[in-house]
Design a protein around this motif. Structure first.
Motif, short mmCIF file in Angstrom:
data_model
loop_
_atom_site.label_atom_id
_atom_site.label_comp_id
_atom_site.label_asym_id
_atom_site.label_seq_id
_atom_site.Cartn_x
_atom_site.Cartn_y
_atom_site.Cartn_z
N ASN B 117 0.86 -1.19 0.00
CA ASN B 117 0.00 0.00 0.00
C ASN B 117 0.89 1.24 0.00
O ASN B 117 1.80 1.35 0.82
CB ASN B 117 -0.89 0.02 1.24
N ILE B 118 0.63 2.12 -0.92
CA ILE B 118 1.47 3.31 -1.04
C ILE B 118 0.65 4.56 -0.72
O ILE B 118 -0.45 4.73 -1.21
CB ILE B 118 2.06 3.43 -2.46
N GLU B 119 1.22 5.35 0.14
CA GLU B 119 0.58 6.62 0.50
C GLU B 119 1.47 7.76 0.02
O GLU B 119 2.66 7.81 0.36
CB GLU B 119 0.42 6.68 2.04
N LYS B 139 0.94 13.58 6.49
CA LYS B 139 0.06 12.43 6.78
C LYS B 139 0.42 11.88 8.16
O LYS B 139 1.59 11.91 8.55
CB LYS B 139 0.24 11.33 5.72
N GLY B 140 -0.59 11.34 8.85
CA GLY B 140 -0.33 10.83 10.20
C GLY B 140 -1.18 9.60 10.50
O GLY B 140 -1.56 8.86 9.58
N THR B 150 8.54 2.64 5.74
CA THR B 150 9.60 3.12 4.85
C THR B 150 9.12 4.30 4.01
O THR B 150 8.00 4.29 3.52
CB THR B 150 10.06 1.98 3.91
N VAL B 151 10.02 5.25 3.85
CA VAL B 151 9.71 6.43 3.03
C VAL B 151 10.68 6.45 1.85
O VAL B 151 11.91 6.34 2.04
CB VAL B 151 9.82 7.73 3.85
N PHE B 270 6.71 8.90 -1.06
CA PHE B 270 5.80 7.76 -0.89
C PHE B 270 6.11 7.09 0.45
O PHE B 270 7.27 6.92 0.82
CB PHE B 270 6.02 6.73 -2.00
N ILE B 271 5.03 6.74 1.14
CA ILE B 271 5.18 5.97 2.38
C ILE B 271 4.69 4.55 2.06
O ILE B 271 3.58 4.36 1.55
CB ILE B 271 4.33 6.56 3.52
N LEU B 272 5.55 3.58 2.34
CA LEU B 272 5.20 2.19 2.02
C LEU B 272 4.58 1.52 3.25
O LEU B 272 5.18 1.52 4.33
CB LEU B 272 6.44 1.42 1.58
#
Lengths: 169, 276
Positions: B117-119, B139-140, B150-151, B270-272
């Protein structure tokens, strides 16, 4: 020398009358600087000179801005004559001077409209009568400025031994 | 009658009156004569009229110029304001173009890695300094962001991991931060090591430690995450080998790593989120 001076003054006034005076209108009515100029010239010049100058100014004004050549020349000439004839009274009295210009402006317009109506060139209407009154008041107001200039700066109007060469006009 | 004409002044007045009256009648009744008179008068007066007109225009231009100055100043102010507005709009459009590219990359990544899932998130603040070791994202917890996620950059290069999380913000520590150590491997030889910060090196660079002296590593090799340590997933590119430092008599060697991510120009990341 005075002849050149007069030509120069007339030239300036005609330019003023036909150019930027438009911007200083009141309810769309602009003053008639040439009428005021004739009164000032006639007060401080001999009758013959005033007559010729009056005719000349009127004639040039006709060419510059009138369709009927000779109309302004005729009126301005007789106006100059009247002013010269009564200059002694007018010079002494500020109020008479102002009333004179008011009346002359009124008759100038009536004369113009009468001749033009007679020959079906222009028709008289109510709006025109209002504009005549505004012009009469406007001319009288501006004439006061010229009168003050003559009296205060040149100290001439109340001087019985008036030196004509020193006059503003 | 003779007496009348002997008076020069009266003669003059009479002559001028007759002349005026005649010109009035001529100009009203007889157009031909009026035209002749016009031509005659124009012949003498045209130069003067031209002079009048020229002066009139010159004076009009002169005064109009000053009138125009105030108008031009107002117009200039208006145009400056418009240009500023346009610049703001252009800036917004450029920003949207960048965001659009980033979103496309995220879409590609999602399609290629369906288990992840990628944010996408924006950097809203950075700590002071030329190289930012930590920064804050927009984002939080509300977006299911958790610690140690991971970013990466939109180009899929490693940046760091989530370190602190608030309701609608999250702090990231980068691979330059001394608290951060990343299990890594050389892409070509799969030799393992640890990428971490080292202030003895250039601040734009990291170091790879715990590499065996027997390891096959050369300058220019790509280094990626190995998945060791359980924080970072394997296979994310970290950087390239810039220098190799062999220590005589030691069984380990170190390498200087140049990160692939451009930390100075990050905007979106991207936050994984694995396993969700």
């Amino acid at each position: 020398m005075k002849f050149i001076y007069h030509i120069f003054i007339i030239y300036l006034f005609i330019i003023a009358q036909t150019t930027f005076i438009e911007k200083y209108n009141i309810f769309g009515i602009k003053p008639n600087l040439l009428l005021i100029l004739i009164t000032s010239i006639s007060l401080f010049n001999e009758k013959t000179i005033s007559t010729i100058i009056g005719f000349f100014i009127g004639f040039v004004y006709d060419i510059v801005s009138s369709k009927v050549i000779g109309l302004n020349a005729l009126f301005f000439m007789y106006m100059a004559i009247t002013y010269s004839e009564t200059s002694k009274i007018i010079k002494k009295n500020f109020l008479i001077n102002t009333i004179y210009i008011f009346i002359f402006t009124f008759f100038y317009n009536i004369f113009n409209i009468a001749v033009l109506s007679m020959f079906n060139i222009k028709k008289f209407n109510i709006r025109f009568s209002i504009s005549i009154l505004i012009e009469c008041l406007y001319n009288s107001l501006i004439n006061i400025i010229f009168y003050i200039l003559n009296k205060k700066i040149f100290c001439l109007t109340n001087n019985p031994k008036l030196n004509k060469k020193e006059a503003l006009f | 009658m003779n007496k009348y004409f002997k008076n020069k002044y009266k003669t003059l007045v009479l002559t001028l009156t007759i002349a005026s009256s005649l010109t009035i009648l001529i100009s009203i009744y007889n157009e031909q004569n009026a035209l002749f008179f016009d031509s005659f008068s124009n012949f003498f007066l045209m130069p003067i009229q031209k002079l009048f007109t020229y002066t009139e225009y010159a004076l009009y231009d002169f005064f109009h110029h000053f009138e125009n100055v105030s108008d031009l100043l107002k117009e200039n102010e208006k145009l400056i304001a418009e240009i500023e507005n346009k610049n703001v709009e252009i800036s917004k459009i450029q920003s949207l173009v960048i965001e659009n590219k980033d979103l496309k990359k995220m879409l590609d990544l999602r399609q290629n890695s369906p288990k992840i899932n990628i944010e996408i998130s924006k950097i809203i603040s950075r700590n002071a300094g030329n190289i930012y070791k930590t920064f804050t994202l927009n984002k939080g917890e509300a977006d299911s962001i958790k610690n140690n996620q991971t970013v990466i950059t939109v180009d899929k290069y490693l940046i760091g991991r989530i370190h602190e999380v608030g309701q609608n913000w999250a702090k990231v520590i980068t691979i330059f931060d001394e608290k951060n150590a990343v299990g890594a491997r050389v892409v070509r030889s799969l030799e393992l090591g640890v990428v971490e910060s080292d202030y003895s090196f250039d601040e734009n660079l990291c170091k790879m430690t715990a590499i065996s002296s027997l390891t096959d590593i050369t300058i220019g090799d790509y280094v990626e995450t190995s998945g060791g340590g359980g924080i970072y997933p394997e296979g994310i590119l970290i950087g390239t080998v810039l220098e190799i430092h062999k220590n005589p008599g030691s069984i380990a060697q170190t390498a200087t790593i140049k990160p692939l991510a451009d930390f100075n120009n990050l905007k979106n990341v991207f936050i994984l989120r694995y396993g969700e």
